[in-house]
Design a protein around this motif. Sequence first.
Motif, PDB file in Angstrom:
ATOM      1  N   VAL A  60      10.270  -4.643  13.969  1.00  0.00           N
ATOM      2  CA  VAL A  60       9.331  -3.648  14.492  1.00  0.00           C
ATOM      3  C   VAL A  60      10.064  -2.834  15.547  1.00  0.00           C
TER       4      VAL A  60
ATOM      5  N   LEU B  52       3.664  -6.110  22.471  1.00  0.00           N
ATOM      6  CA  LEU B  52       3.939  -6.592  21.110  1.00  0.00           C
ATOM      7  C   LEU B  52       4.493  -8.015  21.128  1.00  0.00           C
TER       8      LEU B  52
ATOM      9  N   TYR C  11       2.693 -11.249  19.228  1.00  0.00           N
ATOM     10  CA  TYR C  11       3.306 -12.122  18.227  1.00  0.00           C
ATOM     11  C   TYR C  11       3.511 -13.543  18.748  1.00  0.00           C
TER      12      TYR C  11
ATOM     13  N   GLU D 289      -3.244  -3.589  14.790  1.00  0.00           N
ATOM     14  CA  GLU D 289      -3.142  -5.027  14.598  1.00  0.00           C
ATOM     15  C   GLU D 289      -3.049  -5.383  13.117  1.00  0.00           C
TER      16      GLU D 289
ATOM     17  N   LEU E  70       0.569  -4.978  12.262  1.00  0.00           N
ATOM     18  CA  LEU E  70       1.361  -6.060  12.843  1.00  0.00           C
ATOM     19  C   LEU E  70       1.134  -7.371  12.086  1.00  0.00           C
TER      20      LEU E  70
END
Length: 358
Positions: free
Chosen positions: A62, A81, A85, A342, A345
Amino acid sequence: MARIDPEVFLRLIRGETRGPLAALGRMGLGLGAAGYGVAVAARNAAFDRGLKAVHHARVPVVSVGNLTLGGTGKTPMVEWLARWYRERGLRVCLISRGYGRADAVNDEALVLEENLPDVPHLQDPDRSRLAEIAVDELEAELILLDDGFQHRRLARDLDLVLLDALDPFGLGRIFPRGLLREPASSLRRAGAVIVSRADLVPAERRAWIRDEARRHAPSVPILEARHAPRDLVDGEGSVGTLDGLPGRAVAAFCGIGNPVGFRRTIESLGCRLVDLRVFPDHHPYSADDVDGLVRWAGATGAELVLTTQKDLVKLRLSNLGDAPLRALRIGLELLGDARPLEGLLAGLIPESRPVPGA
């Protein structure tokens, strides 16, 4: 070679400096921008057509980047981010080029190390090699590429592009005539666009930015975010609250890419800002700088001196003379519905992993 004062340069390209010499200077910068623009277009075309090799990491990548020179809030976005994660159990590794470093990690890396002690951060211009190290030696399951929009040699699964609401399109001109690293049309490569510092501009300005972004990238999600002040940190790492700031006489200094954003954030806290001293981005503070700051802080009569976390990690001081020195720690906060981002992601999480809250 003499260093150009950033404020002098900005006044020139904004047209605030008048006169025949200034006009001639802008003409010369325009010629330089034309050549730079051709080089950028040729490089992007080579990657688009497969003429330049692209390295594919063995885990999802990413990228967080922007279109312009200067600060758009990439570091708070990267931190957001990484936390997102990590909360879902993934081993994350940050990689970046390391702008502003000499023989050690730079200021952004120091900030991320302080705020994300469980997330390793590797810095080197060869980010493809770093991706291999992250997987082989650190067992990373996902890589966050900081300031990676223009670094196309490492393939990415998601490109997040930040636009600073205070100047989203770099005065509409390519560097050095403006502040664009590449044309706004490059947004077509983005997987999502995040308008940072959106709370600092009126609603009609935000709507215009969204419309301009959609013109170049009609199908990508466009989200808005703000830089939310979280707390105050001293040179020892001790954390204090924001209570008591409203009405207090505060002096501030910073060496970041967007000092205007820092000023607006301080003013939003209700402080009485008596002076703001600006240094170049990534400024390496010397003993003379510290002495000058001590004298300056005393002359302002401020009850408190504020700086950014990027600056304080290089100074590691809790006072400037008699004035307490604190860093205003910032966290990114998405405004509105975060589900479009989201969802993107979550799509990069391995199927064997649960996706709570996505």
